[in-house]
Design an enzyme around this catalytic site. Structure first.
Site, PDB file in Angstrom:
ATOM      1  N   GLU A  81       1.754 -11.959   5.215  1.00 37.76           N
ATOM      2  CA  GLU A  81       0.627 -11.197   5.871  1.00 37.76           C
ATOM      3  C   GLU A  81       1.247 -11.509   7.501  1.00 37.76           C
ATOM      4  O   GLU A  81       1.058 -12.690   7.892  1.00 37.76           O
ATOM      5  CB  GLU A  81      -0.693 -11.888   5.557  1.00 37.76           C
ATOM      6  CG  GLU A  81      -1.181 -11.674   4.214  1.00 37.76           C
ATOM      7  CD  GLU A  81      -1.874 -10.277   4.044  1.00 37.76           C
ATOM      8  OE1 GLU A  81      -1.686  -9.520   5.087  1.00 37.76           O
ATOM      9  OE2 GLU A  81      -2.264 -10.160   3.038  1.00 37.76           O
ATOM     10  N   GLU A 127      -2.170   0.008   7.945  1.00 38.28           N
ATOM     11  CA  GLU A 127      -1.120  -0.911   7.422  1.00 38.28           C
ATOM     12  C   GLU A 127      -0.091  -0.259   6.633  1.00 38.28           C
ATOM     13  O   GLU A 127       0.915  -0.964   6.878  1.00 38.28           O
ATOM     14  CB  GLU A 127      -1.950  -2.188   6.546  1.00 38.28           C
ATOM     15  CG  GLU A 127      -1.377  -3.106   5.856  1.00 38.28           C
ATOM     16  CD  GLU A 127      -1.873  -3.919   4.885  1.00 38.28           C
ATOM     17  OE1 GLU A 127      -1.502  -4.781   4.489  1.00 38.28           O
ATOM     18  OE2 GLU A 127      -3.245  -3.687   4.881  1.00 38.28           O
ATOM     19  N   HIS A 180       2.924  -7.170   4.267  1.00 36.76           N
ATOM     20  CA  HIS A 180       1.483  -6.565   4.501  1.00 36.76           C
ATOM     21  C   HIS A 180       1.012  -7.296   6.016  1.00 36.76           C
ATOM     22  O   HIS A 180       1.759  -7.876   6.745  1.00 36.76           O
ATOM     23  CB  HIS A 180       0.469  -7.280   3.578  1.00 36.76           C
ATOM     24  CG  HIS A 180       0.589  -6.899   2.048  1.00 36.76           C
ATOM     25  ND1 HIS A 180      -0.280  -6.152   1.627  1.00 36.76           N
ATOM     26  CD2 HIS A 180       1.569  -6.978   1.135  1.00 36.76           C
ATOM     27  CE1 HIS A 180       0.077  -5.737   0.441  1.00 36.76           C
ATOM     28  NE2 HIS A 180       1.323  -6.317  -0.072  1.00 36.76           N
ATOM     29  N   HIS A 229       0.958  -1.235  -0.207  1.00 37.88           N
ATOM     30  CA  HIS A 229      -0.149   0.183  -0.009  1.00 37.88           C
ATOM     31  C   HIS A 229       0.773   1.098  -0.075  1.00 37.88           C
ATOM     32  O   HIS A 229       2.064   1.203  -0.342  1.00 37.88           O
ATOM     33  CB  HIS A 229      -0.961  -0.229   1.025  1.00 37.88           C
ATOM     34  CG  HIS A 229      -1.703  -1.392   1.215  1.00 37.88           C
ATOM     35  ND1 HIS A 229      -2.682  -1.709   0.459  1.00 37.88           N
ATOM     36  CD2 HIS A 229      -1.748  -2.340   1.978  1.00 37.88           C
ATOM     37  CE1 HIS A 229      -3.169  -3.073   0.826  1.00 37.88           C
ATOM     38  NE2 HIS A 229      -2.347  -3.278   1.809  1.00 37.88           N
TER      39      HIS A 229
END
Length: 282
Positions: free
Chosen positions: A246, A115, A170, A77
């Site tokens: 993740e 995040e 992430h 992101h």
């Protein structure tokens, strides 16, 4: 790796001394410094020593095993994505004949820690640890205030760098009750040789290292900490060994507390950096 150092002192006659770690979100449901060998020379005495046996010359410290390797780190992101919906919602190639939005805003803890900030901080910590070992580190984005890049462009960074490993960082945002733990995603079935055994091995090494460092594997996505995916553009479009980590669920209170603290982010970074080093050395 642990460097072994030995200080060997000559033997003298009597009187002498011996000195001595969501490119797209998942479906909802540092290292020790090189050691310098120091030879301590005994203070001469009035006793004339007998000839000492020949000693092998002191060898210079060998370069790190991973020296000269290239690692691309992809912090998920970006801080400016939320303010540019048209740009990040633009459809781009995602591999396997798919298109997907350029990027997403990512998730956040219930208290609002985003995040994108977490992934940026962890990636910087990983990068420093790797650079200290002589590894060249390339980032897919250069700050946490920009927009994108799109998932296809992120994949291109790793491909263009001829990276030995690409690791995307992430964190998940599942609201399922009790959802917690990390998982490592990889593209499967593979679309090229790098997505086969190399990416699978990278995923396994990251999983094993994080688990050894005390992180629990996901209880709601994948199996045994691994997740084979067909829908992640950054992985599908990669021609280099690539995985997406993740790190945990930001909506889980315990994991959110860890991600929010600098100490916790360093724990993630240390584990992922160690895993990358282990993969490069294998």
């Amino acid at each position: 790796m642990v460097a072994v150092r030995r200080a060997i002192a000559p033997l003298l006659l009597a009187g002498a001394l011996l000195l001595t770690g969501c490119e797209e979100d998942a479906p909802a449901a540092p290292a020790p410094a090189p050691v310098t060998t120091r030879t301590v020379t005994p203070t001469p005495t009035t006793v004339t020593p007998s000839p000492s046996p020949s000693l092998p010359p002191s060898s210079a410290a060998a370069p790190p095993v991973a020296s000269g390797k290239v690692v691309v780190l992809d912090p998920g992101h970006n801080g400016g994505n939320g303010a540019h919906p048209a740009e990040i919602n633009r459809q781009v190639p995602a591999g396997r004949g798919q298109t997907k939005p350029c990027n997403t805003t990512g998730t956040a803890t219930n208290a609002g820690y985003p995040e994108h900030a977490f992934t940026w901080d962890v990636a910087q910590r990983i990068g420093k640890a790797l650079a200290d070992k002589g590894i060249r580190v390339v980032y897919t984005r250069q700050n946490d205030t920009g927009v994108g890049p799109c998932v296809d462009k992120r994949a291109a960074v790793g491909n263009d760098a001829n990276a030995d490993a690409v690791v995307s960082i992430h964190a998940d945002g599942s609201t399922a009750a009790g959802a917690n733990g990390f998982h490592v995603a990889y593209s499967s079935p593979p679309l090229n040789a790098a997505q086969g055994a190399p990416s699978t091995r990278l995923a396994q090494v990251v999983r094993d290292t994080m688990r050894s460092d005390g992180f629990s594997t996901s209880n709601y996505i994948g199996g045994n900490g691994l997740s084979a995916r067909t829908d992640l553009g950054g992985l599908n479009l990669s021609t280099r060994p690539a995985v997406l980590v993740e790190c945990g669920n930001m909506r889980n209170a315990a994991e959110a507390a860890r991600m929010t603290s600098a100490e916790g982010r360093q724990q993630y970074a240390s584990a992922i950096a160690a895993a990358i080093e282990a993969y490069l050395a294998s």
